[in-house]
Structures are given as C-alpha cells and as structure tokens.
Design an enzyme around this catalytic site. Structure first.
Site, PDB file in Angstrom:
ATOM      1  NE  ARG A   1      -3.527   2.181   2.895  1.00  0.00           N
ATOM      2  CZ  ARG A   1      -3.240   3.262   3.741  1.00  0.00           C
ATOM      3  NH1 ARG A   1      -2.378   3.271   4.555  1.00  0.00           N
ATOM      4  NH2 ARG A   1      -4.090   4.258   3.705  1.00  0.00           N
TER       5      ARG A   1
ATOM      6  CG  HIS B   1      -1.391   9.111   3.261  1.00  0.00           C
ATOM      7  ND1 HIS B   1      -1.307   7.762   3.652  1.00  0.00           N
ATOM      8  CD2 HIS B   1      -1.174   9.770   4.294  1.00  0.00           C
ATOM      9  CE1 HIS B   1      -1.085   7.483   4.646  1.00  0.00           C
ATOM     10  NE2 HIS B   1      -0.719   8.613   5.248  1.00  0.00           N
TER      11      HIS B   1
ATOM     12  CD  GLU C   1      -4.918   7.884   9.321  1.00  0.00           C
ATOM     13  OE1 GLU C   1      -4.393   8.820   9.612  1.00  0.00           O
ATOM     14  OE2 GLU C   1      -4.420   6.483   9.862  1.00  0.00           O
TER      15      GLU C   1
ATOM     16  CG  ASN D   1      -5.270   3.432   8.532  1.00  0.00           C
ATOM     17  OD1 ASN D   1      -5.407   2.562   7.973  1.00  0.00           O
ATOM     18  ND2 ASN D   1      -4.915   4.626   8.072  1.00  0.00           N
TER      19      ASN D   1
ATOM     20  CE1 TYR E   1      -0.164   3.323  13.503  1.00  0.00           C
ATOM     21  CE2 TYR E   1      -2.160   4.119  12.684  1.00  0.00           C
ATOM     22  CZ  TYR E   1      -0.876   3.648  12.246  1.00  0.00           C
ATOM     23  OH  TYR E   1      -0.272   3.593  11.096  1.00  0.00           O
TER      24      TYR E   1
ATOM     25  CD  GLU F   1      -1.809   4.361   8.062  1.00  0.00           C
ATOM     26  OE1 GLU F   1      -1.593   4.686   9.015  1.00  0.00           O
ATOM     27  OE2 GLU F   1      -2.072   4.863   6.973  1.00  0.00           O
TER      28      GLU F   1
HETATM   29  O1  IFM Z   1       2.418   7.910   9.599  1.00  0.00           O
HETATM   30  C1  IFM Z   1       0.892   7.966  10.034  1.00  0.00           C
HETATM   31  C2  IFM Z   1       0.025   7.829   8.489  1.00  0.00           C
HETATM   32  O2  IFM Z   1       0.545   8.566   7.630  1.00  0.00           O
HETATM   33  C3  IFM Z   1      -1.158   7.920   8.766  1.00  0.00           C
HETATM   34  N1  IFM Z   1      -1.726   7.025   9.972  1.00  0.00           N
HETATM   35  C4  IFM Z   1      -1.076   7.191  11.136  1.00  0.00           C
HETATM   36  C5  IFM Z   1       0.430   6.979  10.829  1.00  0.00           C
HETATM   37  C6  IFM Z   1       1.073   7.267  12.369  1.00  0.00           C
HETATM   38  O3  IFM Z   1       0.902   8.183  12.787  1.00  0.00           O
END
Ligand code: IFM
Length: 473
Positions: free
Chosen positions: A80, A124, A168, A297, A299, A376
């Site tokens: 990706r 992006h 995002e 995505n 985290y 992500e």
């Molecule tokens: O680095 C970023 C990415 O560009 C978009 N999503 C979160 C990642 C980590 O912060």
C-alpha cells in the site's frame, strides 16, 4: 488442554505493508513536482519537530528498486502506497505531468514483476499548495480538481485493480483545518466540517470516475476509526464519548453507509460556519455510492472524559500528559487520556489490542459486511542500531503480535477481515513529529539512506510465510 501456539489466517488473506508519498519519497522539486501543503507547513518555523521536512525523507524516489527488493524479501502479497497529487497534476492544475506519472508506472511495474499487488491510495494528505491557496478542502472546486486527477491516474496507470480514494480524511479535515496541528494549519471548526464534507464528496466523485474508466475496479477508502471508552459512567463522560464517536466515527460512516449525516453532529456544529451549509442536493447520494471494501487504520483506543472532568480523571490515576488544565475546550468538549499502567508507544499512545477487535465488530454490527482491510497498524518505539549493527525491536513485535491476535479474534467473531498492512515498511517522516518517531520495520539511516531490516521485519516475514500469528510473541 494443549496450549494453542499459533492462530491461522484464512487462505488468501492479504498480507502487506504500507507507506505514503510525502513521508518517504523526497525529491520534492524533481521531474515537475510542485509544492504540497506539507512542503509549506513543514517549512513554517515551529510546525514540525526539529524543523524537519520531506525534502529527502527516505529518498524512495531514487531508491525505490531497493525498497521493492525489501518487499519481496518480506514476502508481502500487497504493498500500500500513495500517489503525490502535485507530481501528477502540478500546481493542482488540469494538465498531467508525464514524468510524475512515469515514476508510479515504474513502481507498479516493479511490484508486478515481484508478484506483489499494488494497492495505491489516491490522496494521503499532500494537497497541491496552489489549491490550498484557493481554500483547499473548504472549497468545493477542489472536489472537481480531484476528479481530474483521478481521471489521469486511473486512466494512466495500468496493472492496478484495487484503488483507495482517501487515507484518514478525519486527519486531513480535523488536524489540518480544525486543530492546526497538520497542514494547512488552520484552527477553525466550521472549516473542518466543510472539509469533512468535501473530502467525502471527493471520495464519491472519485469512485464514480474510477468505475467509469475501469468498471471491474475494486475501490474503497481508509478511515482512522476510534475505539472509545468512557472515563466513567458519569453523564458528562458518556455525553462526551458520544460526541467524540460522532466526530471520528459516525460523521464518516453514516454518510458512507446510510447516506446521511448524524443529526447530533449537524446540531453540534450548527453554530459554526460554513460547516454543513456546504452540503448540496445529491451530495449524500454520491457519497454513499457502494464501495467494495473499507480500510481501517487502528493504533490505540481512547478513554474519554467530558470537559471539566480533568480533576476526576487525575484522581482516577489517569495521566493527562501535557494538556494544560485550562485548555480551551473544543467542540468535542472532551479529552482523551491514557489508562493507568498500560504500556505506551513512543507516540504516547496506549497499547491495547482489544480495542481493534471491538471496533471491527462494531463496524460489522452497525454498518457493513463488505471486506475490511486493516490498512495501517503499527507502533513507534525508540529504536537504535546496536553494537552489532542490528536493530532489535521486541516491543514492536509484541505490539504486532497482540494486534494480529485481535484480528484473528475478529475473524472468529465473523468479521469479514480480508487483509492486514503493517505501518510502516520504512521509518519515515512522521508529520508534525518529523523524523523523531520511527514506525518502520526497516530502519532508515537518514544521513546515508541505508536501510536495516529490524527484527520485526524477520518476525513479520515468518508470520506471512506461515499465514499464522504466534499467540505469544
Ligand atoms: O504516519 C501516519 C500515517 O501517515 C497515517 N496514519 C497514522 C500514521 C502514524 O501516525
């Protein structure tokens, strides 16, 4: 009972890794590329840690062959990446720049030669600066310019069967126009709402144009959805939770899958301008054009306290970090904090993979059963090259293992999860944090450009090879 030591993934599960143009390419003035909002923002004093910028980044523009070889070594099935709009339509104009497009033709050809599926993202965050000068995502005209850009890339690049329109859009709209911490650096809630709508509309327009050029195409978008929990059962916290959920989840998912904005969000932003006044007849129909997959995505989850609840949050043992006590409450009137005792990454983000499983189930139950890709997931840690010249990153391995186990759990729950992409292949330009945070499974020596695969690279290679994740890292 025998201990389960590995969890298998479905056959054809799409294993991959991800990057983005401005974060890795460098070569910002080469072959006709013009500045993006991130060139401008990063060169504005005080905006990015250490005054870093993407001028060179990982020098991927020149070293992409080496990076393709790394991908082949890793054994990923898909890669990706994103395309830089200002390379392809310089100045945000209508005329395609053949040299800019050629770079991506070489990249795609290199992937296909190595049997790796290209999974490009159209946007992006690197909006051509000239478009920002005319209002950027607050200006409806940007949607039409995006449409022209989509014509060029989908019409001009062969060998791609899956496209993602946006990465995002919450960050593009809210961090960029609402809170001023990302490019273009504005702090205006009404502008962020307008940008939200135009980004969604551009997504819908992009889907239609791409399908008109290539009817069999698979197309979707990537959202950074949140798994939020209330700080307590106090009504203020529960209300704040619903507002945060509205802003980061429902304001995107409702128009995409239900063809309407959540009424509470329309009401919440009604005292700002231009906000939802930019919505025109027919827009929501366009936005809700069915898509083929959803990228998610993830985290870290978030715990939400209502405004004025800082004291209670502190008393409950939450670390509120550097947010000042008298911080002006924004329209969310809430504050995300970290759970006491949980490990954190170098971003200060708490590690709790259960949020991912929860979130995937929520999307399935409330919105859609189309295939989902985790586009992500990954973590920044303070990695270093040791005396043997290696980079050992056991915490990242642990993080990835926990999140892949959460993915396996979600699949067991019946979630239609079709793939997973580690963020990121390379250490890279982490936006407002510059190069001070490293998310890569490959170390970058920013002085020489040298690449050193970290121990997580080898660990992930084995996961892909076995199509299974160890239950313990
Ligand atoms: O680095 C970023 C990415 O560009 C978009 N999503 C979160 C990642 C980590 O912060």
């Amino acid at each position: 009972m025998t201990e389960r030591i590995a969890r298998d993934f479905p056959e054809n599960f799409l294993w991959g890794t991800a990057t983005a143009s401005y974060q890795i390419e460098g070569a910002v003035t080469e072959d006709g590329r013009t500045p993006s909002i991130w060139d401008t923002f990063s060169k504005t004093p005080g905006r990015v840690t250490n005054g870093d910028n993407g001028d060179v980044a990982c020098d991927h523009y020149h070293r992409y062959e080496e990076d393709l070889d790394l991908l082949a070594k890793l054994g990923v099935k898909a890669y990706r990446f994103s395309l830089a709009w200002p390379r392809i339509h310089p100045n945000g104009g209508s005329v395609a720049n053949a040299k800019g497009l050629d770079f991506y033709k070489r990249l795609v050809a290199g992937l296909l030669e190595r049997n790796i599926t290209p999974l490009p993202t159209m946007y992006h965050w690197d909006l051509p600066q000239d478009l920002e000068d005319k209002g950027g995502w607050t200006n409806r005209d940007t949607v039409d310019r995006f449409g022209e850009y989509v014509q060029t890339i989908v019409g001009g690049l062969e060998g791609i069967d899956t496209w993602t329109t946006f990465n995002e859009p919450w960050c593009a709209a809210w961090l960029g126009y609402g809170y001023g911490v990302h490019a273009p650096g504005h702090s205006d809630i009404g502008a962020a709402v307008a940008a939200t709508h135009h980004l969604l509309l551009a997504h819908g327009v992009g889907v239609d144009i791409a399908r008109s050029l290539q009817p069999e195409i698979k197309i979707g978008l990537t959202l950074n959805l949140g798994a939020f929990r209330p700080g307590s059962n106090n009504q203020a916290d529960l209300d704040a939770l619903w507002r945060v959920d509205g802003n980061q989840n429902r304001i995107w998912l409702d128009p995409l899958f239900k063809g309407e904005y959540p009424q509470d969000m329309v009401d919440l932003y009604s005292d700002t301008t231009p906000a939802f006044t930019v919505v025109k007849d027919g827009d929501l129909k366009k936005i809700s054009t069915p898509i083929d997959f959803l990228g998610v995505n993830f985290y870290s989850p978030g715990t939400i306290f209502g405004a004025g609840r800082h004291k209670e949050a502190r008393e409950a043992g939450f670390n509120l970090g550097p947010i000042p006590e008298d911080a002006k409450p924004d329209h969310l009137r809430a504050l995300g904090v970290e759970t006491p005792g949980r490990p954190k990454t170098a971003m200060g983000w708490e590690v709790d993979a259960s949020g991912l499983r929860e979130l995937l189930n929520r999307v399935k139950n409330d919105y859609t059963d189309i295939p989902i890709y985790i586009t992500e997931n990954g973590a920044a840690y303070y990695d270093y090259v040791n005396a043997n010249g290696a980079v050992e990153d056991p915490e990242r391995i642990q993080y990835l293992a926990e999140h892949l186990n959460a993915c396996a759990g979600a699949i067991e729950d019946g979630v239609n999860l079709a793939g997973y992409f580690v963020w990121s292949l390379l250490d890279n330009f982490e936006w407002a944090f510059g190069y001070s945070r490293r998310f890569g499974i490959v170390w970058i020596d920013y002085d020489t450009g040298r690449r050193i695969p970290k121990s997580s690279f080898n660990w992930y290679r084995d996961v892909i090879k076995n199509n299974a994740v160890p239950t313990k890292a």
